[in-house]
Scaffold this active site. Structure first.
Site, mmCIF file in Angstrom:
data_model
loop_
_atom_site.group_PDB
_atom_site.id
_atom_site.type_symbol
_atom_site.label_atom_id
_atom_site.label_comp_id
_atom_site.label_asym_id
_atom_site.label_seq_id
_atom_site.Cartn_x
_atom_site.Cartn_y
_atom_site.Cartn_z
ATOM 1 N N HIS A 63 0.850 -1.211 0.000
ATOM 2 C CA HIS A 63 0.000 0.000 0.000
ATOM 3 C C HIS A 63 0.881 1.255 0.000
ATOM 4 O O HIS A 63 1.249 1.779 1.051
ATOM 5 C CB HIS A 63 -0.933 -0.007 1.211
ATOM 6 C CG HIS A 63 -2.061 0.980 1.076
ATOM 7 N ND1 HIS A 63 -3.349 0.690 1.447
ATOM 8 C CD2 HIS A 63 -2.087 2.248 0.596
ATOM 9 C CE1 HIS A 63 -4.123 1.744 1.202
ATOM 10 N NE2 HIS A 63 -3.370 2.702 0.693
ATOM 11 N N ARG A 67 2.685 8.570 -6.555
ATOM 12 C CA ARG A 67 2.321 9.916 -7.030
ATOM 13 C C ARG A 67 2.597 10.198 -8.510
ATOM 14 O O ARG A 67 2.390 11.324 -8.958
ATOM 15 C CB ARG A 67 3.024 11.005 -6.201
ATOM 16 C CG ARG A 67 2.752 10.949 -4.720
ATOM 17 C CD ARG A 67 1.296 11.098 -4.394
ATOM 18 N NE ARG A 67 1.062 11.331 -2.975
ATOM 19 C CZ ARG A 67 -0.083 11.047 -2.361
ATOM 20 N NH1 ARG A 67 -1.078 10.492 -3.042
ATOM 21 N NH2 ARG A 67 -0.245 11.295 -1.084
ATOM 22 N N HIS A 235 -5.975 -0.725 4.983
ATOM 23 C CA HIS A 235 -5.744 0.003 6.241
ATOM 24 C C HIS A 235 -6.866 -0.101 7.271
ATOM 25 O O HIS A 235 -7.501 0.899 7.610
ATOM 26 C CB HIS A 235 -5.397 1.472 5.989
ATOM 27 C CG HIS A 235 -6.173 2.154 4.878
ATOM 28 N ND1 HIS A 235 -7.540 2.128 4.799
ATOM 29 C CD2 HIS A 235 -5.748 2.882 3.814
ATOM 30 C CE1 HIS A 235 -7.920 2.819 3.726
ATOM 31 N NE2 HIS A 235 -6.849 3.281 3.117
ATOM 32 N N ASP A 308 0.970 2.732 3.770
ATOM 33 C CA ASP A 308 0.131 3.777 3.170
ATOM 34 C C ASP A 308 0.985 5.031 2.951
ATOM 35 O O ASP A 308 0.533 6.161 3.185
ATOM 36 C CB ASP A 308 -1.104 4.079 4.025
ATOM 37 C CG ASP A 308 -2.166 4.873 3.262
ATOM 38 O OD1 ASP A 308 -1.935 5.181 2.070
ATOM 39 O OD2 ASP A 308 -3.208 5.197 3.848
HETATM 40 ZN ZN LIG Z 1 -6.810 4.519 1.466
#
Ligand SMILES: [Zn+2]
Length: 442
Positions: A63, A67, A235, A308
């Site tokens: 995860h 960008r 998450h 994340d």
């Molecule tokens: Zn998310």
């Protein structure tokens, strides 16, 4: 900056070899000849003294936000994958909420090509579930899988519409894809900027109702039951959400989940000062939720740890707690934070922690296991479990500096990776190495 070198013959000597794919845990040597794990090194091997270190299969983070395309002021595939290697990762799965989103085979091919050109680590693109991540029409899962995507997700947003999500489950079952859901009903989370609770009320910040996460997981588990298609909760962050997954697994449904490093160490109290680097989606939760996330890892409800990793610029985060974009960087602090949460707390040991970063995510994405064995391409992480270090965002390889962990003292750190012939070492880490004949190979 990563320090990298290539060696035709390498001997990693005296490390603690932890291999969750084969349940191996012993002190030993690993030889790598021409990029492949070998029975013995050739003469004049480059020797890395790994005593006191852990040598394990390359860590995976499924995860990550790289960008690119479209937001290269925050991060690029080059800087993001270099940061991954600095954190000990040899594989990252990148989320499709780029500009434009990864919803088309050309976009996927472009990510794979840029990752290859950067040459730092493996990248598995995650394609969008819906075209334009608009939540309206599903993408062509079969074509996207053929292009090399490892899963599908609209991460950044959940798929709100029941009929669209049902269509996604049915299509995923047909082609054998894994759906990853960012569980958040926008109608429930509304304008919330942090967890709805005591701290948000005290501060007067708009609260984000945890039901937004839990209700979507419930809806999706129902769809999973109907379709028997693979489903992964991104998450997970509340105690009730963890329990929903626990019960789905007990029922035998093909459901998996992950937890972010920050949700294992911080509570919503961290938001009390209004630091934009404590703002994230899902938000930091109270201690009872943190405890349940830790418990979920220990009892196998939660399959893996992720970061994340969500880089933003200093200017973007300077907009203040209410307006700053959510998310923090995580690749270079992951090992130290996970160790603090699970090992220093006395809950788990290093073989378990390594498994949450290797065997766990491998199973989630249905990928081939990568045991450390003779004949396999070298794909290794070097970790120093006892290194004490202080988090200094200015030294991050990532372009992002947005972390709430600046100044934290952590124990346990990634030294670098060995991928094929290439040895990459994190900034600040040093290899004790020498060029010598490897006469006493174990
Ligand atoms: Zn998310």
């Amino acid at each position: 900056m990563l320090q990298t070198s290539n060696y035709d013959s390498l001997l990693i000597r005296g490390g603690r070899i932890i291999d969750p794919f084969t349940d191996r845990d012993e002190i030993g040597d690993i030889a790598v000849v021409n990029g492949v794990v070998a029975r013995a090194p050739t003469n004049n091997a480059h020797v890395i003294d790994a005593s006191g270190w852990i040598v394990c299969p390359g860590l995976m983070d499924i995860h990550v936000h790289l960008r690119e395309p479209g937001q290269t002021h925050k991060e690029t595939i080059e800087t993001g994958t270099a940061a991954a290697v600095a954190g000990g990762f040899t594989f990252v799965a990148c989320m499709p909420n780029t500009k434009p989103p990864l919803d088309h085979p050309d976009a996927i091919r472009s990510v794979l090509e840029r990752a290859r050109n950067a040459g730092h680590c493996q990248v598995g693109p995650i394609a969008a579930i819906t075209k334009g991540r608009s939540g309206n029409t599903i993408t062509d899962f079969g074509v996207l899988l053929d292009t090399g995507v490892v899963a599908l997700s609209d991460d950044g947003d959940g798929v709100d519409d029941d009929s669209v999500m049902r269509a996604a489950f049915e299509s995923a079952r047909e082609v054998g894809a894994v759906l990853i859901q960012h569980c958040e009903y926008k109608a429930i989370s509304a304008a919330g900027v942090m967890h709805l609770g005591d701290v948000s009320r005290r501060r007067g910040f708009p609260g984000l109702d945890p039901r937004s996460e839990e209700a979507m997981i419930e809806r999706d588990i129902d769809l999973c039951r109907e379709t028997s298609s693979r489903y992964h909760v991104a998450h997970v962050s509340t105690a009730r959400a963890v329990d929903l997954v626990r019960r789905a697994k007990a029922e035998g449904l093909p459901v998996t989940t992950e937890v972010c490093t920050h949700h294992l160490v911080l509570t919503d109290e961290a938001c009390a000062e209004g630091d934009p680097n404590t703002k994230m989606h899902p938000p930091l939760r109270p201690w009872a939720d943190v405890e349940e996330c830790r418990r979920g890892l220990l009892d196998g409800t939660i399959d893996c740890i992720v970061t994340d990793h969500a880089p933003h610029t200093v200017e973007e985060k300077a907009a203040g707690f209410l307006r700053a974009p959510p998310g923090i960087v995580g690749l270079e602090t992951a090992v130290g934070l996970a160790a603090q949460a699970m090992i220093e707390s006395g809950l788990a040991d290093w073989p378990q922690l390594v498994a949450w970063f290797t065997a766990g995510p491998t199973a989630v994405l249905n990928r081939r296991p990568r045991p450390i064995e003779v004949g396999a391409r070298a794909d290794l992480s070097l970790l120093s479990p006892l290194s004490r270090w202080t988090v200094d965002p200015q030294r991050f390889v990532s372009r992002g500096r947005n972390t709430p962990f600046s100044g934290w003292k952590l124990t346990g750190k990634a030294i670098g990776t060995v991928q094929g012939r290439r040895v990459a070492v994190s900034p600040g880490a040093r290899l004790k190495s020498s060029q010598q004949p490897a006469e006493d190979f174990r």
